[in-house]
Write an enzyme that holds these catalytic residues in place. Structure first.
Site, short mmCIF file in Angstrom:
data_model
loop_
_atom_site.label_atom_id
_atom_site.label_comp_id
_atom_site.label_asym_id
_atom_site.label_seq_id
_atom_site.Cartn_x
_atom_site.Cartn_y
_atom_site.Cartn_z
CB SER A 38 -0.93 0.01 1.22
OG SER A 38 -0.19 -0.14 2.41
CG HIS A 58 -2.88 -0.84 -3.03
ND1 HIS A 58 -3.17 0.47 -2.69
CD2 HIS A 58 -3.06 -1.57 -1.90
CE1 HIS A 58 -3.49 0.51 -1.41
NE2 HIS A 58 -3.44 -0.71 -0.91
CD GLU A 94 -3.77 3.29 -5.35
OE1 GLU A 94 -3.90 4.52 -5.27
OE2 GLU A 94 -3.10 2.63 -4.52
CG ASN A 102 -2.77 4.22 1.40
OD1 ASN A 102 -3.57 4.37 2.32
ND2 ASN A 102 -2.49 3.03 0.90
#
Length: 285
Positions: free
Chosen positions: A121, A142, A154, A192
């Site tokens: 992540s 991800h 992702e 993130n």
């Protein structure tokens, strides 16, 4: 650009995320090898997937035959020699050295053109690629927790990543009924990176005594967010969330606005990681 054919997907790591990815892959019709060194973790993974399928069956989303077919597509193993496929997805602990070590072991058991994907992540794909002999085969893939529910995936392209691999994974993610988003390797990738203020500002408000974590969640959920920051951190895992915050903060030069929160660190030091330990900001039965 030629799309590579993928029939077998190896998922390394049988925790919550690895289990979810394995379920998603099997549901999409792929043969899956679910690997973990810990037999107890593998057993828990199988139970978790069965429970999820039972819920889907109860809701009428799948039939009992489909449920069994999905489960039959997953091979649970603690033998690294069983980890052979066209695509390997790593979903283990968020430590660069551990990921590099695993990939190097997997490379020995697979063909040189096997796609190596990390579900990290926040760890740099380029940094992981620097430690393996075939950096062009490595890509970030991800998924978000819970993987069977969350649609976004992702796809992180490193400097050396073969563009054909990116195209292949776009097609793969779409076949899983997910939404692929391509991004370059950068601290926190997209989600993130954007999400840090959501967590950190909420924790700063609590830390400074301006609000309580329950009230912060209630206000943000009333404003339209599906889940407040504290409930979401508990679900993700405070340890994982804190690790991501730390990596993003350090990789961006330690800006004060992104400094990890002490109240989250205190929870971790007490072994309170959220849902998985039955206690975080909230308590769970």
């Amino acid at each position: 650009m030629e799309i590579r054919k993928i029939e077998t997907i190896v998922v390394c790591g049988a925790g919550t995320m690895g289990s979810g990815i394995a379920q998603v892959a099997a549901t999409a019709g792929y043969q899956v090898v679910q690997f973990d060194l810990n037999e107890a973790v593998l057993h828990a993974s199988r139970q978790r997937i069965q429970k999820n399928l039972e819920k889907s069956l109860e809701k009428g989303k799948i039939t009992s035959e489909q449920s069994q077919e999905i489960l039959n597509k997953i091979q649970f193993t603690n033998q690294l020699t069983d980890c052979k496929g066209e695509l390997i997805i790593e979903a283990i602990i968020e430590k660069k050295e551990a990921k590099i070590n695993l990939f190097n072991q997997l490379i020995e058991a697979n063909n040189p053109d096997t796609i190596l994907a990390s579900n990290t992540s926040s760890i740099s794909i380029d940094a992981i690629a620097a430690g393996i002999p075939f950096p062009g085969q490595l890509v970030g893939l991800h998924f978000f927790n819970p993987a069977p529910v969350m649609k976004l995936v992702e796809i992180i392209q490193g400097k050396a990543t073969d563009p054909a691999i990116v195209a292949t994974l776009v097609a793969l993610v779409q076949s899983m009924q997910k939404k692929p988003v391509i991004c370059k390797d950068s601290p926190g990738f997209i989600v993130n990176r954007v999400a840090r203020p959501y967590y950190l500002e909420a924790m700063y408000l609590v830390q400074s005594g301006q609000t309580h974590f329950e009230q912060a969640d209630q206000v943000l959920e009333a404003a339209g967010f599906k889940m407040g920051p504290f409930k979401l951190m508990d679900l993700i895992g405070l340890d994982i969330n804190y690790s991501v915050s730390t990596i993003v903060w350090e990789d961006l030069g330690k800006p004060e606005r992104l400094r990890p929160s002490v109240i989250q660190k205190n929870k971790i030091d007490q072994g309170q990681f959220g849902v998985k330990t039955k206690k975080g900001f909230y308590e769970y039965e």
